[in-house]
Design an enzyme around this catalytic site. Sequence first.
Site, PDB file in Angstrom:
ATOM      1  N   SER A 107       0.921  -1.394  -0.033  1.00  0.00           N
ATOM      2  CA  SER A 107       0.009  -0.012   0.018  1.00  0.00           C
ATOM      3  C   SER A 107       0.929   1.341   0.048  1.00  0.00           C
ATOM      4  O   SER A 107       1.981   1.119   0.661  1.00  0.00           O
ATOM      5  CB  SER A 107      -1.131  -0.061   1.390  1.00  0.00           C
ATOM      6  OG  SER A 107      -1.677   1.248   1.331  1.00  0.00           O
ATOM      7  N   TYR A 130      -2.323   5.362  -4.264  1.00  0.00           N
ATOM      8  CA  TYR A 130      -3.344   6.525  -3.989  1.00  0.00           C
ATOM      9  C   TYR A 130      -2.930   7.675  -4.698  1.00  0.00           C
ATOM     10  O   TYR A 130      -1.975   7.981  -4.755  1.00  0.00           O
ATOM     11  CB  TYR A 130      -3.582   6.761  -2.380  1.00  0.00           C
ATOM     12  CG  TYR A 130      -4.155   5.690  -1.686  1.00  0.00           C
ATOM     13  CD1 TYR A 130      -5.457   5.211  -2.116  1.00  0.00           C
ATOM     14  CD2 TYR A 130      -3.819   5.337  -0.536  1.00  0.00           C
ATOM     15  CE1 TYR A 130      -6.140   4.272  -1.299  1.00  0.00           C
ATOM     16  CE2 TYR A 130      -4.391   4.360   0.141  1.00  0.00           C
ATOM     17  CZ  TYR A 130      -5.680   3.829  -0.164  1.00  0.00           C
ATOM     18  OH  TYR A 130      -6.103   2.830   0.557  1.00  0.00           O
ATOM     19  N   THR A 156      -5.674   2.509  -6.923  1.00  0.00           N
ATOM     20  CA  THR A 156      -7.259   2.716  -6.271  1.00  0.00           C
ATOM     21  C   THR A 156      -7.928   3.971  -6.593  1.00  0.00           C
ATOM     22  O   THR A 156      -7.451   5.127  -6.693  1.00  0.00           O
ATOM     23  CB  THR A 156      -6.763   2.857  -4.949  1.00  0.00           C
ATOM     24  OG1 THR A 156      -6.142   1.444  -4.270  1.00  0.00           O
ATOM     25  CG2 THR A 156      -8.014   2.931  -4.021  1.00  0.00           C
ATOM     26  N   LYS A 252      -8.508  -0.697  -9.045  1.00  0.00           N
ATOM     27  CA  LYS A 252      -9.177  -1.143  -8.015  1.00  0.00           C
ATOM     28  C   LYS A 252     -10.246  -0.078  -7.617  1.00  0.00           C
ATOM     29  O   LYS A 252     -10.033   0.933  -7.417  1.00  0.00           O
ATOM     30  CB  LYS A 252      -8.096  -1.257  -7.029  1.00  0.00           C
ATOM     31  CG  LYS A 252      -8.579  -1.727  -5.240  1.00  0.00           C
ATOM     32  CD  LYS A 252      -7.600  -1.849  -4.602  1.00  0.00           C
ATOM     33  CE  LYS A 252      -7.990  -2.390  -3.248  1.00  0.00           C
ATOM     34  NZ  LYS A 252      -8.693  -1.517  -2.434  1.00  0.00           N
ATOM     35  N   HIS A 276     -13.829  -1.335  -0.992  1.00  0.00           N
ATOM     36  CA  HIS A 276     -12.914  -1.193  -0.234  1.00  0.00           C
ATOM     37  C   HIS A 276     -12.886  -1.944   1.226  1.00  0.00           C
ATOM     38  O   HIS A 276     -12.824  -1.453   2.236  1.00  0.00           O
ATOM     39  CB  HIS A 276     -12.926   0.314  -0.083  1.00  0.00           C
ATOM     40  CG  HIS A 276     -11.362   0.926   0.125  1.00  0.00           C
ATOM     41  ND1 HIS A 276     -10.554   1.521  -0.757  1.00  0.00           N
ATOM     42  CD2 HIS A 276     -10.584   0.963   1.347  1.00  0.00           C
ATOM     43  CE1 HIS A 276      -9.611   1.988  -0.383  1.00  0.00           C
ATOM     44  NE2 HIS A 276      -9.348   1.793   0.983  1.00  0.00           N
TER      45      HIS A 276
END
Length: 386
Positions: A107, A130, A156, A252, A276
């Site tokens: 992540s 992100y 994402t 995603k 999520h």
Amino acid sequence: MRKILEINDLKKLAKRRVPKMFFDYADSGAWTESTYRANEEDFKKIKLRQRVLVDMTNRSLESEMIGQKVSMPVALSPTGLTGMQHANGEMLAAQAAEEFGVPFTLSTMSICSIEDVASVTKKPFWFQLYVMKDRDFIADLINRAKAAKCGALVLTLDLQILGQRHKDLRNNLSAPPKFTLKNLWQMMTCPKWCMEMLQTNRRTFRNIAGHAKNVTDLSSLSLWTASQFDPKLNWNDVEWIKKIWGGKLILKGILDVEDAKMAVKTGADAILVSNHGGRQLDGAPSTISVLPEIVDAVGDMIEIHVDGGIRSGQDVLKALALGAKGTFIGRPFLYGLGALGKPGVTKALEIIRNELDISMALCGKKKIADLTHDVLYDFRPSKPKL
């Protein structure tokens, strides 16, 4: 370890060994947590067809996800603050996944950095991105992932605005934790966690600290992170990111057929049907309930993966039978990590592999490619009518 037979056993052990604020972070959803619960409950509604007198020798779970060979079609999901479930958590989970032959996804909001994970792995891992307002920082993140030879970028799409998670607010969650009386008490009840955490310097968001502009201390890092998710993110940004990245791209956060069709137009390699983990739009449908219609709409044009609510090998089987080519697990491996560290992650994967293998055999199938809707009774979880 012999008494650990299912993912829920790891969950119970992690709850005892991880401070409440961090266990709650992994084990929570947004608002009323109705979508979080639906993700699990809708899997239970799907029933398997038992078949008999079928030769079950020479079974195999080997498959591919975006062209990469995997020992089973399961990847470790990108999860924030993994390194607060256990010291050096992302590094340990990545090693466990590599040894098991499945992808690990790091992540953006990890405790261990891209470089930390690359230093302890030999094969390419995946990186989740992100998108933030500081586009120079985003470009730098992508280039760091390229330098680490990451095998895929998981972009994402569903966190432009952070969903409200009551448990995190009540716990005053932060990394590292604030030294309040409440937090100190939580940590004192988990002495092994504390001892291991004291032996590492990885206790904050190391992908960001030292890399982002105008972040000079931990308090400003927290403020920067909270203000940086970009509400202007749109489909045009995907093209910009794809051009910089130049490698395998997974989108995603797809939960709607129309968005799935838009994703196909970007030229991405795969989509990840995801809500999520129920941590964003509470009241949204479960991922498994929308998977069939997304597969029907775009399954012949793009590879489809799914996450959310997968707690067993049977859940993996059901997702594959409904058309997914791969699955992602988050909470199961986090429970294993919090419970036992790296061996716990391996144990979580072993549990899922064993359940998938046995269930597939009892459904009369020998290979992953053989799994189709015919292993299920003709039932699909209900979803709200538009």
